[in-house]
Design an enzyme around this catalytic site. Sequence first.
Site, PDB file in Angstrom:
ATOM      1  N   GLU A  12       0.821  -1.212   0.000  1.00  0.00           N
ATOM      2  CA  GLU A  12       0.000   0.000   0.000  1.00  0.00           C
ATOM      3  C   GLU A  12       0.855   1.262   0.000  1.00  0.00           C
ATOM      4  OE1 GLU A  12      -0.034  -2.610   1.911  1.00  0.00           O
ATOM      5  OE2 GLU A  12      -1.936  -2.968   2.901  1.00  0.00           O
TER       6      GLU A  12
ATOM      7  N   CYS B  54      -0.135   0.281   7.513  1.00  0.00           N
ATOM      8  CA  CYS B  54      -0.582   0.722   6.187  1.00  0.00           C
ATOM      9  C   CYS B  54      -1.913   1.451   6.291  1.00  0.00           C
ATOM     10  CB  CYS B  54      -0.719  -0.472   5.246  1.00  0.00           C
ATOM     11  SG  CYS B  54       0.877  -1.155   4.799  1.00  0.00           S
TER      12      CYS B  54
ATOM     13  N   ASP C 115      23.480 -38.873  -4.767  1.00  0.00           N
ATOM     14  CA  ASP C 115      23.530 -37.920  -5.891  1.00  0.00           C
ATOM     15  C   ASP C 115      24.462 -36.736  -5.649  1.00  0.00           C
ATOM     16  OD1 ASP C 115      21.563 -39.547  -6.813  1.00  0.00           O
ATOM     17  OD2 ASP C 115      19.930 -38.093  -6.623  1.00  0.00           O
TER      18      ASP C 115
ATOM     19  N   ARG D  28      20.170 -22.260  -9.996  1.00  0.00           N
ATOM     20  CA  ARG D  28      20.926 -21.773 -11.139  1.00  0.00           C
ATOM     21  C   ARG D  28      19.996 -21.056 -12.099  1.00  0.00           C
ATOM     22  NH1 ARG D  28      23.967 -27.420 -11.577  1.00  0.00           N
ATOM     23  NH2 ARG D  28      22.171 -27.821 -10.294  1.00  0.00           N
TER      24      ARG D  28
ATOM     25  N   GLY E   4      14.777 -38.317  -1.052  1.00  0.00           N
ATOM     26  CA  GLY E   4      14.401 -39.386  -1.957  1.00  0.00           C
ATOM     27  C   GLY E   4      13.058 -39.996  -1.592  1.00  0.00           C
TER      28      GLY E   4
HETATM   29  C1  AOF Z   1       0.027  -5.184   4.376  1.00  0.00           C
HETATM   30  N1  AOF Z   1       0.691  -4.983   3.207  1.00  0.00           N
HETATM   31  O1  AOF Z   1       2.315  -5.459   1.781  1.00  0.00           O
HETATM   32  C2  AOF Z   1       2.178  -6.717   3.735  1.00  0.00           C
HETATM   33  C3  AOF Z   1       1.450  -6.944   4.934  1.00  0.00           C
HETATM   34  O2  AOF Z   1       7.181  -7.000   9.669  1.00  0.00           O
HETATM   35  P1  AOF Z   1       6.341  -6.241   8.730  1.00  0.00           P
HETATM   36  O3  AOF Z   1       6.188  -4.802   9.059  1.00  0.00           O
HETATM   37  O4  AOF Z   1       6.755  -6.404   7.278  1.00  0.00           O
HETATM   38  O5  AOF Z   1       4.853  -6.824   8.877  1.00  0.00           O
HETATM   39  C4  AOF Z   1       4.556  -8.109   8.492  1.00  0.00           C
HETATM   40  C5  AOF Z   1       3.092  -8.381   8.656  1.00  0.00           C
HETATM   41  O6  AOF Z   1       2.343  -7.394   7.967  1.00  0.00           O
HETATM   42  C6  AOF Z   1       2.654  -9.721   8.068  1.00  0.00           C
HETATM   43  O7  AOF Z   1       2.644 -10.753   9.006  1.00  0.00           O
HETATM   44  C7  AOF Z   1       1.250  -9.421   7.580  1.00  0.00           C
HETATM   45  O8  AOF Z   1       0.334  -9.484   8.645  1.00  0.00           O
HETATM   46  C8  AOF Z   1       1.367  -7.976   7.150  1.00  0.00           C
HETATM   47  N2  AOF Z   1       1.828  -7.909   5.765  1.00  0.00           N
HETATM   48  N3  AOF Z   1       0.388  -6.188   5.191  1.00  0.00           N
HETATM   49  O9  AOF Z   1      -0.931  -4.467   4.670  1.00  0.00           O
HETATM   50  C9  AOF Z   1       1.737  -5.703   2.857  1.00  0.00           C
HETATM   51  N4  AOF Z   1       3.281  -7.436   3.433  1.00  0.00           N
HETATM   52 ZN    ZN Z   2       1.094  -3.050   5.899  1.00  0.00          ZN
END
Ligand code: AOF
Ligand code: ZN
Length: 361
Positions: free
Chosen positions: A55, A87, A203, A210, A298
């Site tokens: 956001e 956000c 293996d 890569r 495996g």
């Molecule tokens: C959003 N928008 O793009 C993401 C969210 O440690 P932080 O600050 O990056 O927060 C991580 C938490 O925020 C994650 O567990 C999830 O609840 C939220 N992620 N939220 O509004 C985002 N990546």
């Molecule tokens: Zn956020």
Amino acid sequence: MHEYYMRMALSFARRGTGLVSPNPRVGCVIADYGLPEARAVSRGFHGRYGGPHAETEAIRNARGSVRGMTAYVTLEPCCHTGHTPPCCDALISAGIARVVTGMTDPDPRVSGGGTAMLEAAGVKVVSGVLREECERLNRGFIKRVTEGRPWVTIKAAASMDGDIALENGESRWITGPEARGKAHSMRAENDVVLVGIGTVTRDDPELSVRDSEGRSPIKAVVDKDLEIPLGAAVLRGGERVVFTSSGACFARGEKISELSKMGVRVITLRTREGHIPPGEILGELAVMGANYVLVEGGAGLISSFIASGCADEAAFFTAPKLMGNGVRVTKFQISSMDSAVKIKNFRVKAVGADFLMRGDF
Ligand code: AOF
Ligand code: ZN
């Protein structure tokens, strides 16, 4: 219109694939409905763990004011202070009038709190647009947050008659270069690549990524008796983890300190019926922040993950070859056709001269 912009936000969210764990993949599109025709004015996505959220990126990418506009977000906006401020605050102070979300954030720090915070500030919220697609995109994040374990994909490459190696152990190569390239890019989409010690000794795979961008997954080996040769290719560079048993831990203290000196994390777990339970391994990997784990073999490790209900998705490459009496891809016993392991959402795709069969357990 909601679905159209949400689909666009989903395509931006996907750009975070392999880069954001333990966080979810999130995309945001800001649309202006105050024009004769609605128009997307800005986009953003979460591109790096610890980095800005989708956001705030979308607000920043908009050249002018976004006041009165609609923000489409694949996940409920956060209301907590983590690596970044909430956000919701950013959306409210930018003057966003309406937020359309794809799914509720399962993170207990958010979990409905984002929606409540927006509504309390007078922002209109529409929830659950393309919910299924949004949840599917973050099924690893959801699983880790709600069940304490990552999403597990079982990957194998077998002949038409189901062998992953000849009786003498030879397995290079069953599938062609395109399928092997695809398997490499699957590694980059996962946070951890996990193999059994048998695969390492037979293996000697590097388990590296890569010809692919993005960060390299953690390389993990399940090695109950701590037999791993210190010169194994898998131990060369990157983040490395060895899961072993408490018995081996006592008997091989010196080897453990050698491995630690090499920067390898050795995690000791208790065995059950002579095996390290897959659920325990997954619990540890979740604590390390893994949302997605690729189990590459495996047959023993694959079988124990499937038999213990620790497999979520199958990605089996099949080569147009017959390998006779070799090593079968699975080795669990099924007593009646009714109890055969059924694969849902089954899809088949040609990859070079081979086929990739995928589906969910
Ligand atoms: C959003 N928008 O793009 C993401 C969210 O440690 P932080 O600050 O990056 O927060 C991580 C938490 O925020 C994650 O567990 C999830 O609840 C939220 N992620 N939220 O509004 C985002 N990546
Ligand atoms: Zn956020």
